[in-house]
Design an enzyme around this catalytic site. Structure first.
Site, PDB file in Angstrom:
ATOM      1  N   SER A  33       0.833  -1.203   0.000  1.00 42.61           N
ATOM      2  CA  SER A  33       0.000   0.000   0.000  1.00 42.61           C
ATOM      3  C   SER A  33       0.869   1.256   0.000  1.00 42.61           C
ATOM      4  O   SER A  33       0.581   2.217  -0.720  1.00 42.61           O
ATOM      5  CB  SER A  33      -0.874   0.040   1.256  1.00 42.61           C
ATOM      6  N   GLY A  58      -5.861  12.153  -1.771  1.00 41.33           N
ATOM      7  CA  GLY A  58      -7.153  12.312  -1.114  1.00 41.33           C
ATOM      8  C   GLY A  58      -8.300  12.427  -2.097  1.00 41.33           C
ATOM      9  O   GLY A  58      -8.561  13.523  -2.630  1.00 41.33           O
ATOM     10  N   THR A  68     -11.358   9.983  -1.566  1.00 41.75           N
ATOM     11  CA  THR A  68     -12.524   9.530  -0.796  1.00 41.75           C
ATOM     12  C   THR A  68     -12.914  10.544   0.271  1.00 41.75           C
ATOM     13  O   THR A  68     -12.048  11.157   0.906  1.00 41.75           O
ATOM     14  CB  THR A  68     -12.190   8.194  -0.114  1.00 41.75           C
ATOM     15  N   ILE A  98      -7.395   7.970   4.215  1.00 42.30           N
ATOM     16  CA  ILE A  98      -6.293   8.310   3.316  1.00 42.30           C
ATOM     17  C   ILE A  98      -4.988   7.669   3.796  1.00 42.30           C
ATOM     18  O   ILE A  98      -4.448   8.013   4.853  1.00 42.30           O
ATOM     19  CB  ILE A  98      -6.139   9.846   3.188  1.00 42.30           C
ATOM     20  N   CYS A 117      -5.577   7.690 -12.290  1.00 44.70           N
ATOM     21  CA  CYS A 117      -4.518   7.324 -11.326  1.00 44.70           C
ATOM     22  C   CYS A 117      -4.878   5.996 -10.655  1.00 44.70           C
ATOM     23  O   CYS A 117      -4.007   5.152 -10.399  1.00 44.70           O
ATOM     24  CB  CYS A 117      -4.350   8.405 -10.254  1.00 44.70           C
ATOM     25  N   LEU A 118      -6.176   5.820 -10.383  1.00 43.44           N
ATOM     26  CA  LEU A 118      -6.600   4.570  -9.741  1.00 43.44           C
ATOM     27  C   LEU A 118      -6.250   3.364 -10.596  1.00 43.44           C
ATOM     28  O   LEU A 118      -5.892   2.304 -10.077  1.00 43.44           O
ATOM     29  CB  LEU A 118      -8.111   4.586  -9.460  1.00 43.44           C
ATOM     30  N   GLU A 140      -9.615   1.050  -3.587  1.00 42.17           N
ATOM     31  CA  GLU A 140      -9.342   1.048  -5.041  1.00 42.17           C
ATOM     32  C   GLU A 140     -10.523   0.464  -5.815  1.00 42.17           C
ATOM     33  O   GLU A 140     -10.343  -0.242  -6.808  1.00 42.17           O
ATOM     34  CB  GLU A 140      -8.067   0.251  -5.351  1.00 42.17           C
TER      35      GLU A 140
END
Ligand code: TGC
Ligand code: FAD
Length: 401
Positions: free
Chosen positions: A104, A143, A145, A180, A255-256, A380
């Protein structure tokens, strides 16, 4: 000597050796995987139980990951290693064999923080942040979510408004981001906010007045990772803090894709470690006067888990080759993330059953991996979001709303 029920065959194979997946990798890829595996075995695994129990992740690990060239390793220039996607995936796999928290950290730094700057930043922003993020001297977070908007980031309430007229006016950011990774460790946060023109991205140095990060405590999952709430209380930023290339929600979602790709491989590392740990355990544990490994029910479990692990690895390498050749489509990444995380979690849980009571302590990795993979199933993009992405690709109909 031929094998009997109590006597193992002379030649045994590790689960992925049965599939001979190494054959699908080139020398550089194998070397990278071996280097990361060695680091995980010698530096991380001996400490992970303590970090998990005390819910910490030492900040200095960032520099160690940087020295190994793992931070932004699939990006070109700015001090990044510039490897192919498969190598990045293999590094994620080896890190997550240690703990999901390590993968992560590297995912967020390289694929979310650095990638957002690399893809959407100005040259000045790249020069300012990427070399320091690549060495681990600086740490980044991402950031997107919010407390009320996780699966549906389009509804985000964090606002960025101009203070004054013209392109050089300051921005004022106000809102809250939730869950985050690395929020309390970060020097710079990529923050996504609504503006009058739609979603935009901003680089927020975490020492800016009005910015606060609060650690989220009492986690049952991903304990060897720092997870935070970010509060932006009328944070004033210069116009130059905006990521100029990031226009609309597609920017953070792109980006995800990068981080999700790393998870396609990473989850298999947790599964492989759980399975290898369990095979060794069943060979030494005696039940009803015989090794646990020689019972048919045990072998059925081990065989089924090996089949799923190997299939997941073939899928990961396949997607990696597509990514390196022409780029992988988001719904293809969804296929990989959905399958490999779901199967890794099933494997880690099944491994725990074979460990019996011993499986509930930190002495053995499977339950730690299973607990971590609960987060991976959710972050994700939850498994439900990936099902819906695949459903949309199959039918042409978006069923998110
Ligand atoms: P939708 O209308 O479908 O899309 C809006 C715009 O974005 C584009 N797009 C994508 N672009 C690149 N990659 C993707 N995967 C994309 N998905 C969509 C799309 O083409 C469109 O572009 P344009 O130009 O037409 O405007 O958006 P929607 O609001 O209907 O949402 C779709 C949905 C549900 C798939 C999306 O919101 C989603 O993926 N939700 C899940 C959110 C999520 O995954 N959050 C993760 C936060 S980060 C995190 O968890 C880090 S954990 C890190 C760690 O510790 O490892
Ligand atoms: P919700 O969106 O409220 O979902 C709850 C349930 O409802 C889920 O099962 C979901 O699948 C389901 N659901 C939602 N919508 C639908 C629908 N349309 N149809 C059917 N079912 C639906 N975010 C960041 O931005 N940066 C980070 O660094 C980051 N790190 C994280 C680290 C950890 C340890 C965790 C747990 C999360 C992290 N996240 C991060 C947040 C993560 O991305 C979100 O938790 C995730 O996107 C889900 O959002 P949510 O928690 O609000 O759940």
């Amino acid at each position: 000597m031929s094998a009997t029920a109590d006597q193992p065959a002379d030649k045994t194979y590790a689960p992925l050796e049965l599939f001979d997946t190494n054959r699908l990798l080139d020398d550089d890829e194998r070397d990278i995987a071996a280097t990361v595996r060695e680091f995980v075995d010698t530096r991380l695994k001996p400490n992970v139980g303590d970090w998990f129990e005390s819910a910490t992740l030492p900040r200095e690990l960032g520099r160690e990951f940087g020295r190994l060239g793992l931070l932004g390793m699939h990006l070109q220039g700015y001090g990044c290693a510039g490897t192919n996607a498969v190598s990045y995936g293999l590094a994620c796999l080896e890190l997550e064999a240690g703990d999901t928290g390590f993968r992560s950290f590297v995912s967020v730094q390289g694929s979310l923080s650095m990638f957002s700057i690399y893809r959407y930043g100005s040259e000045e922003q790249k020069q300012q942040w990427l070399p320091r993020l690549a060495t681990g001297e600086a740490i980044g977070c991402f950031g997107l979510t919010e407390p009320d908007f996780g699966s549906n980031p389009a509804g985000m309430r964090t606002r960025a408004r101009r203070d004054g007229a013209g392109d050089n006016a300051d921005w004022i950011l106000h809102g809250t981001k939730m869950w985050i990774t690395n929020g309390n460790l970060a020097d710079v946060a990529t923050v996504w906010a609504q503006t009058d023109d739609g979603v935009r991205g901003f680089l927020v140095p975490t020492d800016t007045p009005g910015f606060t990060a609060n650690v989220i405590h009492r986690k049952l999952s991903l304990r060897a990772s720092i997870t935070s709430e970010l509060v932006l209380d009328n944070v004033r930023l210069p116009a130059s803090a905006q990521l100029p290339g990031a226009i609309g929600l597609g920017a953070p979602l792109s980006c995800l894709n990068e981080a999700r790709f790393g998870i396609v491989f990473g989850a298999l590392g947790a599964a492989r470690d759980a399975l290898e740990t369990t095979i060794a355990y069943t060979q030494s544990r005696e039940v009803f006067d015989r090794p646990l490994s020689c019972f048919q029910l045990t072998q059925e479990k081990l065989a089924n888990m090996t089949v799923e692990l190997g299939k997941g690895m073939l899928l990961a390498i396949h997607l990696g080759r597509i990514k390196d050749a022409e780029g992988v489509r988001p719904e293809q990444v969804s296929l990989g993330k959905l399958n490999n995380v779901r199967e890794a979690l099933a494997i880690a849980r099944e491994c725990r059953t074979l460990l019996g009571g011993s499986g509930i302590t930190l002495e053995y990795s499977p339950l730690r991996h299973a607990n971590n993979l609960e987060s991976v199933l959710t972050y994700e993009g939850t498994s439900e979001m990936h099902l819906l992405s695949i459903g949309k690709a199959l039918t042409g109909q978006a069923a998110f709303r």
